[in-house]
Every structure is written in C-alpha cells, then in structure tokens.
Design an enzyme around this catalytic site. Sequence first.
Site, PDB file in Angstrom:
ATOM      1  N   LYS A 141       0.967  -1.162   0.061  1.00 48.49           N
ATOM      2  CA  LYS A 141       0.140  -0.131  -0.181  1.00 48.49           C
ATOM      3  C   LYS A 141       0.865   1.303  -0.060  1.00 48.49           C
ATOM      4  CE  LYS A 141      -4.136  -1.810   2.121  1.00 48.49           C
ATOM      5  NZ  LYS A 141      -5.112  -1.811   3.338  1.00 48.49           N
TER       6      LYS A 141
ATOM      7  N   LYS B 101     -18.945   3.269  17.081  1.00 52.07           N
ATOM      8  CA  LYS B 101     -19.271   2.109  17.692  1.00 52.07           C
ATOM      9  C   LYS B 101     -18.440   2.002  19.016  1.00 52.07           C
ATOM     10  CE  LYS B 101     -19.774  -0.248  13.137  1.00 52.07           C
ATOM     11  NZ  LYS B 101     -19.946   1.198  12.562  1.00 52.07           N
TER      12      LYS B 101
ATOM     13  N   GLY C 290     -16.881   9.069   1.916  1.00 50.96           N
ATOM     14  CA  GLY C 290     -15.876   9.458   0.804  1.00 50.96           C
ATOM     15  C   GLY C 290     -15.160   8.051   0.616  1.00 50.96           C
TER      16      GLY C 290
END
Length: 334
Positions: free
Chosen positions: A45, A134, A175
């Site tokens: 990544k 959460k 987004g």
Amino acid sequence: MYDSILNRKNILITGGTGSFGYQILKELSNYKPKSIVIFSRDEDKQNTMKQELREQKISKITKFVIGDVRDYDSLYTVCKNIDIVFHAAALKQVPTVELYPFEAVKTNILGSHNVVKASIARGVKHVVAVSTDKAVKPVNAMGMTKALQEKIFRSDQYEKNNTIFCSVRYGNVLGSRGSVIPLWDKKIENGQPLPVTHSEMTRFLLTLHDAIQLVFYAVKNAKGGEIFVKKAPSAKIVDLAKAYAELVTKKKNYPIEYVGIRPGEKIHELLISEEEMRFAIEKKDHYIIKKEEYEFDKNSAKKKIRFNEYSSGAVKFMSIEELKDIMKHLSWVV
C-alpha cells in the site's frame, strides 16, 4: 483556516495508507507543513501511495516509514521531531474483529498505549486519535477496543507534560467506497438483488472532507482529554442501497434482499450516550465531550437528570435524492 496549527509543522499519520491518509494528504496540500510521515505496516500500500503521489506537490515533503503501532520502539524512533500525530491505525472491520478480538486488542488498545508513550517521550505537541460511533455503548469487539482507546487518550495514568491528547468520533464515512460497494457492484453486474441487513438499520454519514476538518478542528481547540463529535445526518442503509442502485442501473425499485444482522451489529449507532451528554458542550456544528472529573457532585444528587442520547435513529434521515447527489459529488458513480 488552520494555517497557524499546520504550517511549518512535522506531522505523523499512523495507518496513513487508508482512505483517511489519502484524504488528509489532500487536505494538507492546502497548507504548508514542514514534513509528513506516513507510518504503516503494509509495504504494498505504501508503494502504491508513493506512485499516486509522485506527481503531486505534497509528495516532495512526504516520507514513508514501515512500522507497526504494536511495536513501541519503531514508534519512538518515528516520533522524533514530530509536532502533530494523527493516530488512524486500527483494526476496524467489525465481523473480522469478532472472530479475532485479541488482534484488535493488540492494535487498537496496546498500539494506542504505545502511541501515547512515544508521543510523550518525544515531546509531541498534539495527538489526535480517530475513533468511531461503535465505541459508544459497544456491543462488538471492535467498538470495545476503540472505547478503551478513547479512555487511554483521556487517562491520568501518564505524565503528559506539554502533550495534548484528544479524540474525534464519527460514523460511516461516505467518501470511502469501503467493502460494501464492490459487493453491490458484483450483485448488480450479475443481476442479483442488493443485500441489506435490515430494513430499519441506520448509520451516521460523514464525508471524508468533513472527517478531516473535524480532526483539524480538534487540534486547534483541544485542551486535553476531549472527544470531538461533528453533528451529522443519518440514513437508512436500505435507502443508501436504493440510491446507489438507481445511479448505477438508471432503474428505480432495484430489488433488495434482506440478509439479516451480522454478529456485533446494532440497528442504530450512537455518537454520544446519554451519560456523556452530561459533559458535552454543544457548538453550532459540533459537540465537545469534556473529560469527566472523578469527584462526587453533591448537587447532581438532588436534580432530575435526563439527557437524550445522540442516535442515528433519532436524527434527520437523508433522502434517496440527497444520497444520490452526494454519491455523484464524491464520484462513486462515473
């Protein structure tokens, strides 16, 4: 707007190769930071991000460091000369964390503990942790670990010197295409119904731009121990699915299949509990949850106290047309 807090600063972003990292780099291009360090454990990544940033102005001051927040030594090294830490590294896929909860403990709790220790040791000025709705009255392992992350950032356990710690808390980020969009794309491609867990399930929605602006707002306004919450609209997940299907297929009433609630999921999410509302200061666009003082308030014993929690099931729902407009603006559908 945030020039005074971001210009000429050395900035570290943990977990910086995700959607949050891409967006914050985009937002930082409007300012003049001295340097930006992307700290994450995924070399692939990082390589992809380097290539995508190569043509952008901000890439000239961006450095990539391989490391894991679970490793204190690597955090201590990377925090040298850093002024601001944006702590976004986390395990946050609810179903996966339900299966491997202790992995989330190691990243979300122990990793956050390491971020705090390394930041104090290196004299970092501001540290902002990215949290989630959460974490409020959590019923899943991911939320529980993020709730403890918030507690760590508010804790008096550490001699914090001049380092200011705070958290931001928000719901689903519009987004970011996330995991559900590729699944819906495949279903549409095969002419199958879109899977939705429950007809009444709701979620708070925020754009990536607004999420990053909340982080910058927190750096500018934090005194220490606060949780910053941006007021946000909510939507039914079924309406999100219908809006997406209409945009992609140009057909109204695309079929929906209700597949049931997954382990660890709520029907509605909370951004602020009724207990936290006792310590929340309401601004025009935000709430600031102040740190609770651990002393008895004798006056409160004589008062009737009732505060409404900030639930995704109790705020204005976005319509299908509003959701479609946002999806077009965010280029979800080309």
